[in-house]
Scaffold this motif. Structure first.
Motif, PDB file in Angstrom:
ATOM      1  N   GLU A 210       0.822  -1.210   0.000  1.00 57.79           N
ATOM      2  CA  GLU A 210       0.000   0.000   0.000  1.00 57.79           C
ATOM      3  C   GLU A 210       0.858   1.263   0.000  1.00 57.79           C
ATOM      4  O   GLU A 210       0.491   2.287  -0.583  1.00 57.79           O
ATOM      5  N   SER A 211       2.036   1.187   0.655  1.00 57.35           N
ATOM      6  CA  SER A 211       2.893   2.368   0.757  1.00 57.35           C
ATOM      7  C   SER A 211       3.414   2.822  -0.605  1.00 57.35           C
ATOM      8  O   SER A 211       3.785   3.994  -0.779  1.00 57.35           O
ATOM      9  N   ARG A 212       3.428   1.909  -1.583  1.00 55.82           N
ATOM     10  CA  ARG A 212       3.895   2.278  -2.920  1.00 55.82           C
ATOM     11  C   ARG A 212       2.986   3.330  -3.554  1.00 55.82           C
ATOM     12  O   ARG A 212       3.431   4.109  -4.398  1.00 55.82           O
ATOM     13  N   ARG A 213       1.734   3.353  -3.143  1.00 55.23           N
ATOM     14  CA  ARG A 213       0.810   4.354  -3.681  1.00 55.23           C
ATOM     15  C   ARG A 213       1.093   5.741  -3.107  1.00 55.23           C
ATOM     16  O   ARG A 213       0.527   6.732  -3.561  1.00 55.23           O
ATOM     17  N   HIS A 214       1.936   5.789  -2.073  1.00 56.08           N
ATOM     18  CA  HIS A 214       2.160   7.055  -1.350  1.00 56.08           C
ATOM     19  C   HIS A 214       3.642   7.447  -1.342  1.00 56.08           C
ATOM     20  O   HIS A 214       4.133   7.974  -0.349  1.00 56.08           O
ATOM     21  N   TRP A 215       4.336   7.161  -2.441  1.00 57.79           N
ATOM     22  CA  TRP A 215       5.781   7.430  -2.488  1.00 57.79           C
ATOM     23  C   TRP A 215       6.073   8.900  -2.201  1.00 57.79           C
ATOM     24  O   TRP A 215       6.921   9.228  -1.370  1.00 57.79           O
ATOM     25  N   VAL A 216       5.371   9.802  -2.867  1.00 57.16           N
ATOM     26  CA  VAL A 216       5.603  11.239  -2.681  1.00 57.16           C
ATOM     27  C   VAL A 216       5.171  11.676  -1.282  1.00 57.16           C
ATOM     28  O   VAL A 216       5.845  12.491  -0.641  1.00 57.16           O
ATOM     29  N   ASP A 217       4.071  11.105  -0.786  1.00 53.89           N
ATOM     30  CA  ASP A 217       3.607  11.448   0.561  1.00 53.89           C
ATOM     31  C   ASP A 217       4.666  11.100   1.604  1.00 53.89           C
ATOM     32  O   ASP A 217       4.919  11.873   2.534  1.00 53.89           O
ATOM     33  N   TYR A 218       5.289   9.935   1.440  1.00 55.57           N
ATOM     34  CA  TYR A 218       6.344   9.527   2.370  1.00 55.57           C
ATOM     35  C   TYR A 218       7.555  10.454   2.249  1.00 55.57           C
ATOM     36  O   TYR A 218       8.202  10.773   3.257  1.00 55.57           O
ATOM     37  N   SER A 219       7.883  10.866   1.022  1.00 58.60           N
ATOM     38  CA  SER A 219       9.012  11.780   0.823  1.00 58.60           C
ATOM     39  C   SER A 219       8.762  13.104   1.535  1.00 58.60           C
ATOM     40  O   SER A 219       9.642  13.642   2.211  1.00 58.60           O
ATOM     41  N   GLN A 220       7.555  13.620   1.395  1.00 56.64           N
ATOM     42  CA  GLN A 220       7.215  14.891   2.051  1.00 56.64           C
ATOM     43  C   GLN A 220       7.221  14.752   3.569  1.00 56.64           C
ATOM     44  O   GLN A 220       7.689  15.651   4.288  1.00 56.64           O
ATOM     45  N   ALA A 221       6.702  13.626   4.064  1.00 58.36           N
ATOM     46  CA  ALA A 221       6.687  13.389   5.515  1.00 58.36           C
ATOM     47  C   ALA A 221       8.106  13.289   6.054  1.00 58.36           C
ATOM     48  O   ALA A 221       8.417  13.806   7.137  1.00 58.36           O
ATOM     49  N   LYS A 222       8.983  12.618   5.307  1.00 56.29           N
ATOM     50  CA  LYS A 222      10.396  12.489   5.729  1.00 56.29           C
ATOM     51  C   LYS A 222      11.080  13.849   5.752  1.00 56.29           C
ATOM     52  O   LYS A 222      11.834  14.172   6.683  1.00 56.29           O
ATOM     53  N   ASP A 223      10.821  14.688   4.737  1.00 61.25           N
ATOM     54  CA  ASP A 223      11.450  16.005   4.686  1.00 61.25           C
ATOM     55  C   ASP A 223      11.039  16.858   5.878  1.00 61.25           C
ATOM     56  O   ASP A 223      11.871  17.541   6.488  1.00 61.25           O
ATOM     57  N   LEU A 224       9.754  16.821   6.226  1.00 57.78           N
ATOM     58  CA  LEU A 224       9.283  17.596   7.370  1.00 57.78           C
ATOM     59  C   LEU A 224       9.828  17.032   8.678  1.00 57.78           C
ATOM     60  O   LEU A 224      10.191  17.781   9.591  1.00 57.78           O
ATOM     61  N   MET A 225       9.897  15.709   8.757  1.00 56.95           N
ATOM     62  CA  MET A 225      10.459  15.069   9.954  1.00 56.95           C
ATOM     63  C   MET A 225      11.907  15.509  10.171  1.00 56.95           C
ATOM     64  O   MET A 225      12.313  15.840  11.294  1.00 56.95           O
ATOM     65  N   PHE A 226      12.696  15.525   9.100  1.00 61.20           N
ATOM     66  CA  PHE A 226      14.081  15.974   9.208  1.00 61.20           C
ATOM     67  C   PHE A 226      14.160  17.431   9.630  1.00 61.20           C
ATOM     68  O   PHE A 226      14.992  17.804  10.460  1.00 61.20           O
ATOM     69  N   ALA A 227      13.298  18.262   9.042  1.00 58.84           N
ATOM     70  CA  ALA A 227      13.322  19.693   9.352  1.00 58.84           C
ATOM     71  C   ALA A 227      13.067  19.961  10.825  1.00 58.84           C
ATOM     72  O   ALA A 227      13.615  20.909  11.401  1.00 58.84           O
ATOM     73  N   ARG A 228      12.256  19.106  11.460  1.00 64.22           N
ATOM     74  CA  ARG A 228      11.866  19.337  12.853  1.00 64.22           C
ATOM     75  C   ARG A 228      12.681  18.533  13.863  1.00 64.22           C
ATOM     76  O   ARG A 228      12.715  18.896  15.046  1.00 64.22           O
TER      77      ARG A 228
END
Length: 295
Positions: A210-228
């Motif tokens: 299921e996560s394959r459908r959300h590749w970009v969503d995971y990328s955005q979540a990771k970027d925000l996680m790193f920022a914080r």
């Protein structure tokens, strides 16, 4: 007036601990810190892995000997190679000193707890190394992307996580965080391999698919996680894991550099003579059940 007598066991635990430490120390010679080693360009993967695993044993003994507390977090995309690195780290180590924590989906009771509570219970005690195969960062990744937490819970995590990790570090825990990065083409190959290979099929879950459908969503979540959460006190280290074998060697090498361990070399020990068995009567072979010699 009667004198108060000290309890006969007062201080006994401290004394026993000191004696135990002395007994342990007599079996080790503290040497110099090993020099960082630059591998040759034409290195052999297995030979380099063996060398690094020997250093891991030294690190383990240094952590145990000095009562250090070490936590290592492994995060990243599915099939990024986290499990392979963890396995190569734990293979040569004592499971009583180095253990892996891979928590399942929280129970109903755990959902009602403070979010970090079930992870706190797994933190290392003195002389332990704990490897988190995924961690409290589930909330910033899969829970965020798949809608398993509310927006308020997610924002609270981003606010409180740096404070939580600051408390851990200031309490004396050595905290190391790794993010395994893999490109989408390589992840696709690994997913296909897991689908075809019966030995690896168990690694492929419905959530992975299921996560394959959300590749970009995971990328955005990771970027925000790193920022914080990528802080000076508790930074993220990114491992390029497109090549699994290189990722294993690079990650272990970096992990070894995070603790200024010294070389602990065991001293030679003379084995005492074995107790005489002249009076011992071995039971009859027919009274015992043996595993059949099929091989």
């Amino acid at each position: 007036m009667k004198r108060k007598h000290k309890h006969p066991h007062a201080g006994g635990e401290v004394t026993e601990l000191a004696k135990e430490t002395a007994r342990v120390e007599q079996y080790w010679i503290v040497g110099d810190r090993p020099e960082p080693r630059k591998p040759p360009k034409n290195y052999n993967y297995v030979e380099e892995l063996i060398k690094l695993q020997i250093e891991l044993i030294k690190l383990q003994e240094y952590v145990r000997h000095n009562h250090l507390k070490m936590s290592v977090i492994f995060e990243g995309r599915d099939a990024a190679g986290k499990g392979g690195v963890i396995k190569r780290i734990t293979d040569p180590l004592n499971p009583r000193i180095c253990r892996v924590v891979a928590l399942a989906t929280p129970t109903e009771r755990e959902r009602g707890q403070w979010y970090f509570q079930r992870y706190v219970a797994e933190l290392p005690s003195a002389g332990e190394i704990v490897l988190f195969d995924r961690s409290w960062y589930n909330r910033a990744g899969v829970e965020r992307v798949m809608g398993f937490c509310t927006e308020e819970e997610y924002q609270e995590f981003l606010r409180s996580c740096p404070l939580f990790e600051e408390m851990l570090v200031r309490s004396g825990i050595i905290l190391v965080k790794y993010w395994f990065s893999v490109n989408d083409e390589e992840q696709e190959k690994r997913f296909e391999d897991r689908m075809r290979n019966p030995i690896k099929r168990w690694k492929l879950s419905a959530m992975d698919i299921e996560s394959r459908r959300h590749w970009v969503d995971y990328s955005q979540a990771k970027d925000l996680m790193f920022a914080r959460t990528d802080t000076k006190l508790s930074p993220w280290y990114v491992v390029n894991s497109d090549n699994k074998k290189q990722a294993r060697l690079n990650c272990i090498t970096h992990l070894l550099s995070q603790v200024p361990y010294n070389d602990l070399n065991p001293v030679e020990i003379a084995l005492p003579p074995r107790q005489s068995d002249s009076d011992y009567q071995r039971p009859k072979i027919t009274s015992q059940r043996f595993v059949p010699d099929i091989y």
